[in-house]
Design an enzyme around this catalytic site. Sequence first.
Site, mmCIF file in Angstrom:
data_model
loop_
_atom_site.group_PDB
_atom_site.id
_atom_site.type_symbol
_atom_site.label_atom_id
_atom_site.label_comp_id
_atom_site.label_asym_id
_atom_site.label_seq_id
_atom_site.Cartn_x
_atom_site.Cartn_y
_atom_site.Cartn_z
ATOM 1 N N ASP A 1 0.836 -1.198 0.000
ATOM 2 C CA ASP A 1 0.000 0.000 0.000
ATOM 3 C C ASP A 1 0.875 1.254 0.000
ATOM 4 O OD1 ASP A 1 -2.336 1.437 -0.021
ATOM 5 O OD2 ASP A 1 -3.071 0.727 1.917
ATOM 6 N N GLU B 1 3.369 6.754 -2.419
ATOM 7 C CA GLU B 1 3.252 7.973 -3.213
ATOM 8 C C GLU B 1 3.947 9.183 -2.585
ATOM 9 O OE1 GLU B 1 -0.449 5.395 -3.511
ATOM 10 O OE2 GLU B 1 0.439 6.548 -1.847
ATOM 11 N N ASP C 1 -8.622 3.992 -3.737
ATOM 12 C CA ASP C 1 -9.716 4.242 -2.810
ATOM 13 C C ASP C 1 -10.920 4.890 -3.497
ATOM 14 O OD1 ASP C 1 -7.982 3.189 -1.006
ATOM 15 O OD2 ASP C 1 -7.439 5.099 -0.090
#
Length: 748
Positions: free
Chosen positions: A433, A436, A497
């Site tokens: 996950d 970024e 998401d």
Amino acid sequence: MITHAIERRALVRGQAEQARLAEIGEGHVTFVTRDGVSASHTDWDGREPFTVEASEGTLRIDVVADDVLRIRYAPGPLPERSTAVVVGTLPAPSAVAVEERGGAVTITTAAVVVQVDRSPLMITIRDVDGIERCRIGGPEKNMWGNWDTHPTGVSTTTEGHSLATETYALRPGEAVYGFGEQPGRLNKVGQTIDLDIVEAIGTTTPRAYKNIPFFWTTRGYGVLWHTTARATAWVGSRNVADIQVAIEDDHLDQYVFIGDPRTILDRYTTLTGKAHVPPRWSFGWWQSKISYSSSAEALDVVRRYRDKGLPIDVLHLDTYWYAEDWRCDLEFDAERFPDPAAFLVEMGDLGVKVSLWQLPYIPEGSALFDELDAVGGFVGHPDGGLYDIGLCYTAGFTGRVGCIDFTNPEGVAVYQRYLRRLHELGAAAIKADFGEEAPVDGVYHDGTPGHLAHNLYPLLYNRAVAEATHDATGEWIIWARSAWAGSHRYPLHWGGDSSANWDNLAAQMATGLSMGASGFSFWSQDIGGFVAADPVGGDLLVRWVQAGLLLSHARIHGTGPRELDTLPEATLAAIRPALELRYRLLPYLTGEAYRSAAAGLPMARPLVIEFPDDPTTWPIDDQWLLGQHLLVAPQLEPSGQRRAYLPEGRWLDWWTDEVIDGPRWITVASPIDRIPLWIRDGGVVALGPAMGHVDQLPTDHLTLRGLAPASGRTTTGLVGLPDRTVAWTWDGQLHLDLGDIAVDRQLR
């Protein structure tokens, strides 16, 4: 972003205006350029003006393959830079001829003719039939000289940053694809795209987790910008006659591919590496939410699924398998998971693999943090010490958070040792996950400047997790959110998401098709939408499940309860046929997985890739081919009917066996328990038994559904079996030897 200085004219413009031939080498040609510098339209906005001296630059064209060129330009000498993006080698060109005549130099291969006009500098690439496929650089098409485009050059912003620029002629009606998982229309014409890895906070805005500096067009060419710097592409949005790019770099390095979409994607993924094929079990149902928090809860979910006859292959533990929610230390909580090894064995006995969440931002206060810190395994701060990125959602946490530095081999070794230990306990997959937030002003171990490390970070992160898993299990599998060019080698990635509504359902599918057009064979998303105000259910969930099951991989995930057995019986009854079909399709899906990865094609394939000569397919982003032979037109809004496009050929309706001739638009009624499907002529779809998990039952009987190819046409495919793949050919007769497996042929 710095690149938007172009829009404000906050720069001193640099342009390679003329070129003279300097060298003809083996497979390459080098030019010396005369570069022009201008501040005639510069908006200094109160800054102190400065001058930039014009210099001689270098332009080099390498013939990488008959249909692939590498074109580099820099003011002054060309820098030598390699990246983790380009790892493959293309077949060498069969022959290269160079000729200088008048004001141009031509480079001829077996596939293309490249014309370099020397004044003004412009590169035109034609195929062997003389059709112009690509035109690079050249004078502004708006002859007012208003700086609406910036062709081949390197400009300097008023803040002193370098911007490498290039333009590509955009013809009327031309469609453009790629750039990664970009929300918006599949055809990117008219869009401005920032290639900057960010926490997108949703899936319906220009922000993107996965940016790929690669595009291709229906004109017959594609481009990879070989950089990890942030960039902006204006796809006919700043000047309707140009695609243009600005890159936060001091030189331009690009690969140009000539051919149809399949050829371009094959060449691109040969150069950047073919995708590994994920393990067979990964093609089953992934069950998840945020978050199962104990071994007892996880086992209860799996046992309920087994009791209700619901298939499941993977249960994912998200943020709360640690002692504190979100506080990543790669250790199971001792109270809620008292015996992780025994828990994972019991899950395996139930036919279920376990996936574990983590992220590369490590809060202080754990052995993992201390070991990484001891070897300089975190990104550094310009002022010295650790760069505290401050990202930890654990309630009450106030300490430092380090960002793992994947350019530091010792830090990577520590991190991978912790991951391997989890695999040795029995974990099957790691969710990679985030990724970024690598700091643009950070200090990286190998000296990579922060502005080049930021976008590179997801690729190095994906690689580190994938290699640790492969070392421990022999399988290639991750579940990743962020990506850059090259990340497709390490499957798989999911869409991030999304929100639980019809608008996000349609948008997610379009972003997945954009991802596929960017060289990613495998992709998934959060079935039901990640963020939900109310428990997810009803027709929206049914339609999301149906669509999600006909992508390469299928995972339900998000806030609130996500267990199918808690749904009203009518909703579950509508979902069950799609689940059964998914598992029955495994021989087809796994065969197509190998074919797709080998060819650099997406399993969920935009129609334009297979039918590039049919302009009707170019904008379609709400239906796809699943592999080569199965057309999917999901119901993405609540009406219960939709229009679907059947391209050229004959199409066999999955549900009625009606054969329909294309090309044509049709209106399809879609009962709640069905998703519109068609088999393409020449296609064979192998169906195995319905199962509770992958390979629960032996594949000793297959049903083959298919529609004969048109006269004179030969088609091919693979059937994926637990221990092998079996090739078939259909040339009027189906040639397929499945040995002792019983076969029911339902061929039209």
